[in-house]
Scaffold this motif. Structure first.
Motif, mmCIF file in Angstrom:
data_model
loop_
_atom_site.group_PDB
_atom_site.id
_atom_site.type_symbol
_atom_site.label_atom_id
_atom_site.label_comp_id
_atom_site.label_asym_id
_atom_site.label_seq_id
_atom_site.Cartn_x
_atom_site.Cartn_y
_atom_site.Cartn_z
ATOM 1 N N GLU A 275 0.944 -1.312 -0.114
ATOM 2 C CA GLU A 275 -0.042 -0.254 0.379
ATOM 3 C C GLU A 275 0.423 1.117 0.551
ATOM 4 O O GLU A 275 0.372 2.513 -0.300
ATOM 5 N N CYS A 276 2.055 1.168 0.599
ATOM 6 C CA CYS A 276 2.308 2.271 0.578
ATOM 7 C C CYS A 276 4.278 2.504 -0.442
ATOM 8 O O CYS A 276 4.694 3.332 -0.569
ATOM 9 N N PHE A 277 3.739 1.593 -1.733
ATOM 10 C CA PHE A 277 5.143 1.691 -2.347
ATOM 11 C C PHE A 277 4.929 2.660 -3.747
ATOM 12 O O PHE A 277 4.230 3.152 -3.349
ATOM 13 N N THR A 278 6.603 3.191 -3.715
ATOM 14 C CA THR A 278 6.494 4.311 -4.412
ATOM 15 C C THR A 278 7.543 4.233 -5.061
ATOM 16 O O THR A 278 8.524 3.314 -4.912
ATOM 17 N N ILE A 279 7.626 4.711 -6.614
ATOM 18 C CA ILE A 279 8.747 4.814 -7.317
ATOM 19 C C ILE A 279 9.677 6.092 -7.562
ATOM 20 O O ILE A 279 8.649 7.294 -7.465
ATOM 21 N N ASP A 280 11.479 6.661 -7.317
ATOM 22 C CA ASP A 280 11.188 7.540 -7.537
ATOM 23 C C ASP A 280 11.574 7.859 -8.652
ATOM 24 O O ASP A 280 12.138 7.259 -9.790
ATOM 25 N N GLU A 281 11.877 9.218 -9.072
ATOM 26 C CA GLU A 281 12.205 9.569 -10.222
ATOM 27 C C GLU A 281 13.973 8.308 -10.860
ATOM 28 O O GLU A 281 13.927 8.537 -12.004
ATOM 29 N N LYS A 282 14.687 7.707 -10.000
ATOM 30 C CA LYS A 282 15.542 6.527 -10.187
ATOM 31 C C LYS A 282 14.773 5.638 -10.556
ATOM 32 O O LYS A 282 15.873 4.865 -10.941
ATOM 33 N N GLY A 283 14.013 5.118 -10.253
ATOM 34 C CA GLY A 283 13.193 3.672 -10.362
ATOM 35 C C GLY A 283 13.221 3.291 -9.079
ATOM 36 O O GLY A 283 13.910 1.882 -9.210
ATOM 37 N N GLY A 289 6.344 5.482 5.348
ATOM 38 C CA GLY A 289 5.235 5.157 6.962
ATOM 39 C C GLY A 289 4.446 3.940 6.268
ATOM 40 O O GLY A 289 3.366 3.572 7.681
ATOM 41 N N HIS A 290 5.529 2.589 5.563
ATOM 42 C CA HIS A 290 5.024 1.717 5.794
ATOM 43 C C HIS A 290 4.754 0.627 7.412
ATOM 44 O O HIS A 290 4.186 0.230 7.931
ATOM 45 N N ASP A 291 4.988 0.873 8.464
ATOM 46 C CA ASP A 291 5.511 0.925 9.604
ATOM 47 C C ASP A 291 4.579 1.129 10.386
ATOM 48 O O ASP A 291 3.792 0.582 11.505
ATOM 49 N N LYS A 292 4.165 2.889 9.802
ATOM 50 C CA LYS A 292 2.837 3.103 10.873
ATOM 51 C C LYS A 292 1.484 2.486 10.267
ATOM 52 O O LYS A 292 0.700 2.164 11.019
ATOM 53 N N LYS A 293 1.582 2.827 9.465
ATOM 54 C CA LYS A 293 0.719 1.823 8.496
ATOM 55 C C LYS A 293 0.636 0.744 9.034
ATOM 56 O O LYS A 293 -0.645 0.011 9.046
ATOM 57 N N GLY A 294 1.507 -0.118 8.614
ATOM 58 C CA GLY A 294 1.684 -1.510 9.418
ATOM 59 C C GLY A 294 0.631 -1.692 10.663
ATOM 60 O O GLY A 294 0.057 -2.829 11.240
ATOM 61 N N VAL A 295 0.618 -0.719 11.409
ATOM 62 C CA VAL A 295 0.364 -0.916 12.896
ATOM 63 C C VAL A 295 -1.002 -0.292 12.457
ATOM 64 O O VAL A 295 -1.920 -1.536 13.296
ATOM 65 N N ILE A 296 -1.987 -0.207 12.031
ATOM 66 C CA ILE A 296 -3.096 0.196 11.441
ATOM 67 C C ILE A 296 -4.134 -1.237 11.277
ATOM 68 O O ILE A 296 -4.420 -2.134 11.581
ATOM 69 N N LEU A 297 -3.038 -1.729 10.038
ATOM 70 C CA LEU A 297 -3.595 -3.541 9.474
ATOM 71 C C LEU A 297 -2.650 -4.324 10.259
ATOM 72 O O LEU A 297 -4.067 -5.239 10.554
ATOM 73 N N SER A 298 -1.803 -4.422 11.082
ATOM 74 C CA SER A 298 -1.770 -5.812 11.719
ATOM 75 C C SER A 298 -3.496 -5.832 13.159
ATOM 76 O O SER A 298 -3.029 -6.503 13.505
ATOM 77 N N GLU A 299 -3.051 -4.020 13.036
ATOM 78 C CA GLU A 299 -4.394 -4.571 14.496
ATOM 79 C C GLU A 299 -5.937 -5.068 13.698
ATOM 80 O O GLU A 299 -6.013 -5.907 14.894
ATOM 81 N N LYS A 300 -5.861 -4.342 12.628
ATOM 82 C CA LYS A 300 -7.049 -4.797 12.058
ATOM 83 C C LYS A 300 -7.343 -6.713 12.094
ATOM 84 O O LYS A 300 -8.411 -7.561 12.121
ATOM 85 N N ILE A 301 -5.732 -7.003 11.694
ATOM 86 C CA ILE A 301 -6.121 -8.670 11.341
ATOM 87 C C ILE A 301 -5.805 -9.355 12.975
ATOM 88 O O ILE A 301 -6.252 -10.079 12.514
ATOM 89 N N LEU A 302 -5.546 -8.665 13.376
ATOM 90 C CA LEU A 302 -5.149 -9.481 14.911
ATOM 91 C C LEU A 302 -6.302 -9.515 15.418
ATOM 92 O O LEU A 302 -7.456 -10.593 16.236
ATOM 93 N N ARG A 303 -6.675 -8.598 15.761
ATOM 94 C CA ARG A 303 -8.699 -8.514 16.361
ATOM 95 C C ARG A 303 -9.050 -9.293 15.333
ATOM 96 O O ARG A 303 -10.400 -9.967 15.415
#
Length: 444
Positions: A275-283, A289-303
């Motif tokens: 969900e957090c994947f981006t590519i810069d000008e060098k490819g 932010g995948h660590d912070k977003k990961g907390v949100i998804l992890s809670e959803k899964i664990l609950r």
């Protein structure tokens, strides 16, 4: 086969009263593969539940409708179950009824896999109607009878097949594996709690990679953990990674010790990368932010899987902090890390971080950085300096009393402010100095 004395007592009591009785299932299987002291001993008999209850001084009707009575011997419970055949499985989870029978073979024929359809007693020796011993020798997981029927009876058996394959490092027999693939959607009829228990056993097995790859190959992964499925084949396009997200995750899990919360955190630590994947000008790919977003998804899964609240909290902390490797650790930054993570959890974090590094390219530098933080953490903890609000020499009640402040958020803010001051200088941790700091900052 070695049988504990308490189990022998149950078998002999049944036999001396004219009944057949055998130890059955996992304990026989484990003994045959060299585990001399299996964990559980289940007993099967042609005695009816009421007859079992009459024969023993202390029993519990733990599953009397299914024919199971727990017999208590020396304060330990042993499940004794009457031979039975199952009725129709209308929900792919449990039979609508059971019928007690007098034949051991009929009872064994309803079991999931040949390696679990073994029985033993000292009179008859090993009883193997379905080739379980040969399958143990060939390291094969094979359904008893028709595999499609077995999985339609109880869809959880598909996960059990994969769990046994990973735990024992066996292969799933071709027809059995084909039936799992054909019936994978039936897993949607199984409760998340039952699925969770099987997944957790896979995660602490001897070969978690094998389990997760089998889950993906059989299409079960997309149904039970679609968030992980999204990582399969996902090219990270990053010079620090030589694996796709899924393969990296497998490596991290395997690099962790078989402690369930660490391994769950390892499984989920990069859950938000797609969900957090981006590519810069060098490819080059990035996952900001995948660590912070990961907390949100992890809670959803664990609950969703109904993990307990403490496990959820601990796993979320590990996911959130897994990227937080201190490049130039100072006493203050390490103290703050310990405060955020907790003394009880901080070394699990280092374990996860090292496992994460080992699953990536150029891991030597990062592991060196982690070990430096770890060494400083040990020194700080051994010095017994204050690291949390609970260790401050004043508390909220004292602040309310001294400054006539109403209870509320402001008290919490004051305590956090004091803790930061004490983390910077432990000498501030006296009642007089802390009260003076609050007076100068908030009251004057």
């Amino acid at each position: 086969m070695f049988i504990p004395n308490d189990v022998k007592t149950i078998l002999s009591t049944l036999n001396n009263n004219g009944y057949q009785s055998y130890v059955v299932g996992g304990c026989v299987r484990d003994f045959k593969i060299g585990i001399s002291l299996p964990k559980d001993y289940d007993i099967t008999t042609n005695a009816l539940p009421d007859e079992i209850i009459k024969l023993f001084d202390k029993t519990l009707p733990t599953g009397i409708q299914q024919g199971t009575i727990t017999v208590m011997i020396n304060e330990v419970g042993y499940e004794v179950t009457t031979y039975r055949i199952d009725g129709e499985y209308l929900d792919n989870r449990r039979p609508d009824c059971v019928t007690f029978v007098s034949s051991l073979k009929e009872d064994l024929a309803r079991r999931d896999f040949t390696i679990n359809a073994l029985a033993f007693n000292e009179t008859d020796g090993l009883v193997d109607y379905f080739g379980g011993v040969k399958d143990l020798e060939n390291k094969t997981i094979r359904a008893v009878g028709e595999p499609n029927k077995r999985f339609k009876e109880d869809a959880l058996r598909m996960l059990r097949a994969i769990r046994f394959a990973s735990r024992l490092n066996f292969n799933i027999e071709e027809k059995t594996l084909k039936a799992i693939k054909e019936n994978h959607k039936l897993i949607l009829n199984v409760s998340y709690e039952r699925i969770r228990d099987e997944l957790c056993k896979m995660l602490v097995s001897n070969n978690t990679t094998k389990a997760l790859k089998l889950l993906e190959d059989t299409k079960l992964l997309m149904l039970v953990l679609p968030e992980i499925q999204a990582s399969v084949g996902f090219n990270q396009k990053n010079p620090y990674h030589d694996k796709d997200i899924f393969e990296h995750t497998l490596a991290v899990v395997e690099n962790c010790p078989p402690k369930i919360n660490i391994r769950v955190a390892a499984l989920l630590h990069d859950i938000a990368k797609p969900e957090c994947f981006t590519i810069d000008e060098k490819g080059i790919g990035h996952f900001y932010g995948h660590d912070k977003k990961g907390v949100i998804l992890s809670e959803k899964i664990l609950r969703r899987f109904k993990f307990d609240n403490k496990s959820i909290n601990d796993i979320e902390i590990l996911v959130k902090e897994h990227m937080n490797v201190l490049i130039k650790p100072t006493d203050v930054t390490v103290k703050r890390l310990i405060n955020r993570v907790g003394v009880d959890l901080v070394f699990d974090l280092f374990t996860l971080q090292i496992a994460d590094a080992l699953g990536s390219r150029f891991h030597e530098i990062r592991i060196g950085q982690i070990n430096r933080v770890k060494e400083k953490t040990i020194a700080i903890i051994e010095s017994k300096v204050p690291l949390s609000i609970k260790q401050l020499q004043v508390d909220g009640k004292e602040l309310i009393k001294q400054f006539d402040i109403k209870p509320g958020k402001e008290i919490g803010d004051m305590l956090k402010f004091l803790l930061n001051k004490v983390l910077e200088n432990p000498n501030f941790n006296t009642k007089e100095k802390l009260l003076a700091i609050i007076y100068d900052k908030y009251i004057k």
